[in-house]
Design a protein around this motif. Structure first.
Motif, PDB file in Angstrom:
ATOM      1  N   UNK A  27      18.059 -32.423  23.316  1.00  0.00           N
ATOM      2  CA  UNK A  27      18.440 -32.956  22.007  1.00  0.00           C
ATOM      3  C   UNK A  27      18.000 -34.410  21.848  1.00  0.00           C
ATOM      4  N   UNK A  28      18.096 -35.180  22.920  1.00  0.00           N
ATOM      5  CA  UNK A  28      17.649 -36.570  22.848  1.00  0.00           C
ATOM      6  C   UNK A  28      16.169 -36.686  22.547  1.00  0.00           C
ATOM      7  N   UNK A  29      15.355 -35.846  23.188  1.00  0.00           N
ATOM      8  CA  UNK A  29      13.910 -35.854  22.928  1.00  0.00           C
ATOM      9  C   UNK A  29      13.608 -35.430  21.499  1.00  0.00           C
ATOM     10  N   UNK A  30      14.330 -34.428  21.013  1.00  0.00           N
ATOM     11  CA  UNK A  30      14.118 -33.987  19.637  1.00  0.00           C
ATOM     12  C   UNK A  30      14.495 -35.087  18.649  1.00  0.00           C
ATOM     13  N   UNK A  31      15.628 -35.730  18.856  1.00  0.00           N
ATOM     14  CA  UNK A  31      16.080 -36.785  17.946  1.00  0.00           C
ATOM     15  C   UNK A  31      15.125 -37.981  17.949  1.00  0.00           C
ATOM     16  N   UNK A  32      14.454 -38.219  19.088  1.00  0.00           N
ATOM     17  CA  UNK A  32      13.498 -39.322  19.185  1.00  0.00           C
ATOM     18  C   UNK A  32      12.147 -38.972  18.577  1.00  0.00           C
ATOM     19  N   UNK A  33      11.986 -37.732  18.141  1.00  0.00           N
ATOM     20  CA  UNK A  33      10.700 -37.311  17.581  1.00  0.00           C
ATOM     21  C   UNK A  33       9.610 -37.218  18.618  1.00  0.00           C
ATOM     22  N   UNK A  34       9.999 -36.929  19.861  1.00  0.00           N
ATOM     23  CA  UNK A  34       9.012 -36.875  20.938  1.00  0.00           C
ATOM     24  C   UNK A  34       8.143 -35.631  20.796  1.00  0.00           C
ATOM     25  N   UNK A  35       6.861 -35.778  21.152  1.00  0.00           N
ATOM     26  CA  UNK A  35       5.944 -34.653  21.016  1.00  0.00           C
ATOM     27  C   UNK A  35       4.666 -34.855  21.792  1.00  0.00           C
ATOM     28  N   UNK A  36       3.724 -33.942  21.627  1.00  0.00           N
ATOM     29  CA  UNK A  36       2.461 -33.977  22.383  1.00  0.00           C
ATOM     30  C   UNK A  36       1.733 -35.309  22.237  1.00  0.00           C
ATOM     31  N   UNK A  44      11.127 -45.393  19.945  1.00  0.00           N
ATOM     32  CA  UNK A  44      12.553 -45.092  19.954  1.00  0.00           C
ATOM     33  C   UNK A  44      13.135 -45.271  21.351  1.00  0.00           C
ATOM     34  N   UNK A  45      14.408 -45.650  21.383  1.00  0.00           N
ATOM     35  CA  UNK A  45      15.150 -45.749  22.638  1.00  0.00           C
ATOM     36  C   UNK A  45      16.380 -44.859  22.524  1.00  0.00           C
ATOM     37  N   UNK A  64      15.801 -50.916  18.654  1.00  0.00           N
ATOM     38  CA  UNK A  64      15.884 -49.643  17.925  1.00  0.00           C
ATOM     39  C   UNK A  64      16.550 -48.512  18.694  1.00  0.00           C
ATOM     40  N   UNK A  65      17.428 -48.863  19.611  1.00  0.00           N
ATOM     41  CA  UNK A  65      18.129 -47.830  20.345  1.00  0.00           C
ATOM     42  C   UNK A  65      19.104 -47.068  19.472  1.00  0.00           C
ATOM     43  N   UNK A  66      19.378 -45.815  19.830  1.00  0.00           N
ATOM     44  CA  UNK A  66      20.384 -45.019  19.140  1.00  0.00           C
ATOM     45  C   UNK A  66      21.100 -44.145  20.150  1.00  0.00           C
ATOM     46  N   UNK A  67      22.359 -43.866  19.867  1.00  0.00           N
ATOM     47  CA  UNK A  67      23.164 -43.025  20.741  1.00  0.00           C
ATOM     48  C   UNK A  67      23.529 -41.747  19.993  1.00  0.00           C
ATOM     49  N   UNK A  68      23.705 -40.677  20.751  1.00  0.00           N
ATOM     50  CA  UNK A  68      24.185 -39.429  20.166  1.00  0.00           C
ATOM     51  C   UNK A  68      25.098 -38.737  21.165  1.00  0.00           C
ATOM     52  N   UNK A  69      25.912 -37.844  20.678  1.00  0.00           N
ATOM     53  CA  UNK A  69      26.746 -36.996  21.527  1.00  0.00           C
ATOM     54  C   UNK A  69      26.241 -35.574  21.363  1.00  0.00           C
ATOM     55  N   UNK A  70      25.879 -34.954  22.454  1.00  0.00           N
ATOM     56  CA  UNK A  70      25.244 -33.646  22.414  1.00  0.00           C
ATOM     57  C   UNK A  70      26.169 -32.594  21.806  1.00  0.00           C
TER      58      UNK A  70
END
Length: 378
Positions: A209-218, A305-306, A316-322
């Motif tokens: 979920x963290x990778x998805x929220x950061x918009x991480x990709x190829x 993103x962090x 630009x860090x952000x926190x989330x709860x899974x």
């Protein structure tokens, strides 16, 4: 609000020990952490060996065989590890229409478990007494009337709490049985045994979920802080083998650098000798699983993103709860079945069910690598 989800632990699966008699109540004053769990220069961890899990007859239990009471670990008040007690006569939980009853074979511990026991989020916690435990792997023995996909005999795994900090279940996975919503579970990959599967849910869902929220990709690069931990070890593998990272860097102590490389890190950084924030190389995403956002923001590219799991957040860090989601596990199952993503279990485990106090004591030292697993659960 400080995130309570980052996990630390992982490594070689050892042959499970036979369960010993229930240990007496733990006395923290007489427990010597340093002598019990000394620091060593031994390799921190290796992949859990993959194998096709056996399906022993005693893991498939018909509803008629479900007893009215079960063995469980519980605590009646908030506090340290001495609050934990073994209870041999806890009522087996009833299931709701959308739930299944799981005969628990293995569970894993997370920092959220002991932080919950400390009362860090008592305002949103379920009532006491509490049977702790988020991660579970086991066999479905009863299904609710609105359950559509799962059936008795299915081997499943998952995080039993949809919202980790908001009303987590009063009766968790450190028990013989647990009631879980169908939507929070997935079929266990056949290549994994129960102890390996239990090591995954909360950590892999947090990593994903963290990778998805950061918009991480190829084609993107990532730096993982705490790469040898339960979440960090899976961030490395997902970034490399699922999300298509062009470059993966990760930090750890000296003894765990080889583990990072075996997980797929292109650059393993010894945080005891180097300051990652001073390196000339910058990254599209920094995944901070250790609480160093103030330094992490210095290692991210402009516009990057962090992801922050614990500690103070600096833009630009952000926190989330899974959010627990069985469909996320189902989506990742092919990568687990193929061996592209593997659980890492701390080499001191698995801990038998009689040693839950010892397992928590070890996790709370902060020295665990990957996940601390409890197995077998009778």
């Amino acid at each position: 609000m400080e995130s309570l989800l980052s996990s630390s632990s992982c490594a070689t699966l050892f042959k499970p020990k036979l369960i010993s008699p229930i240990a007496p109540k733990f006395n923290p004053k007489s427990f010597n952490f340093k002598s019990k769990y000394p620091l060593t220069n031994q390799p921190a961890a290796t992949f859990a060996p993959l194998k096709v899990a056996n399906s022993p007859a005693d893991t498939t239990v018909s509803d008629k065989a479900v007893p009215p009471q079960m063995k469980a670990w519980a605590y009646d008040d908030y506090g340290d590890v001495s609050m934990l007690r073994f209870d041999g006569s806890v009522a087996v939980p009833d299931i709701k229409e959308d739930q299944v009853l799981v005969k628990v074979s293995a569970a894993a511990l997370n920092p959220v478990d002991f932080k919950r026991r400390f009362g860090k989020f008592k305002a949103t916690d379920s009532p006491l007494p509490t049977v702790p435990g988020y991660d579970v792997a086991g066999t479905v023995v009863k299904v609710g009337s609105q359950v559509n996909s799962l059936k008795e005999g299915d081997e499943v795994y998952g995080d039993v709490n949809e919202k980790a900090l908001e009303g987590p279940k009063q009766y968790g996975s450190l028990a013989e049985y647990v009631a879980v919503e169908e939507k929070l579970l997935a079929l266990k990959p056949k290549i994994l045994d129960f102890s390996q599967a239990a090591a995954l849910p909360l950590a892999i869902e947090t990593a994903n979920e963290g990778l998805e929220r950061a918009g991480f990709g190829p084609g993107k690069s990532i730096l993982v802080l705490g790469g040898a931990g339960g979440v960090g070890s899976l961030v490395i593998q997902l970034a490399k083998n699922v999300f298509g990272a062009s470059r993966v860097a990760a930090t750890s102590s000296t003894g765990k650098l080889e583990l990072l490389k075996s997980l797929g890190a292109d650059l393993a950084i010894d945080y005891t000798k180097e300051n990652f924030e001073d390196l000339p190389e910058k990254f599209d995403v920094v995944y901070d699983a250790v609480g160093q956002c103030d330094k992490a923001v210095k290692a991210v590219k402009e516009g990057g993103s962090v992801v922050v799991l614990t500690g103070a957040v600096t833009p630009p860090g952000f926190r989330f709860v899974v959010t627990s989601d069985g469909s996320a596990l189902t989506k990742l199952n092919p990568f687990l079945e193929s061996g592209k993503v593997k659980p890492v279990i701390d080499p001191k485990g698995p801990f038998p069910f009689s040693q839950v106090v010892e397992a928590f004591s070890y996790l709370e030292t902060g020295r665990a690598t990957g996940k601390v697993v409890v197995y077998p659960i009778p």
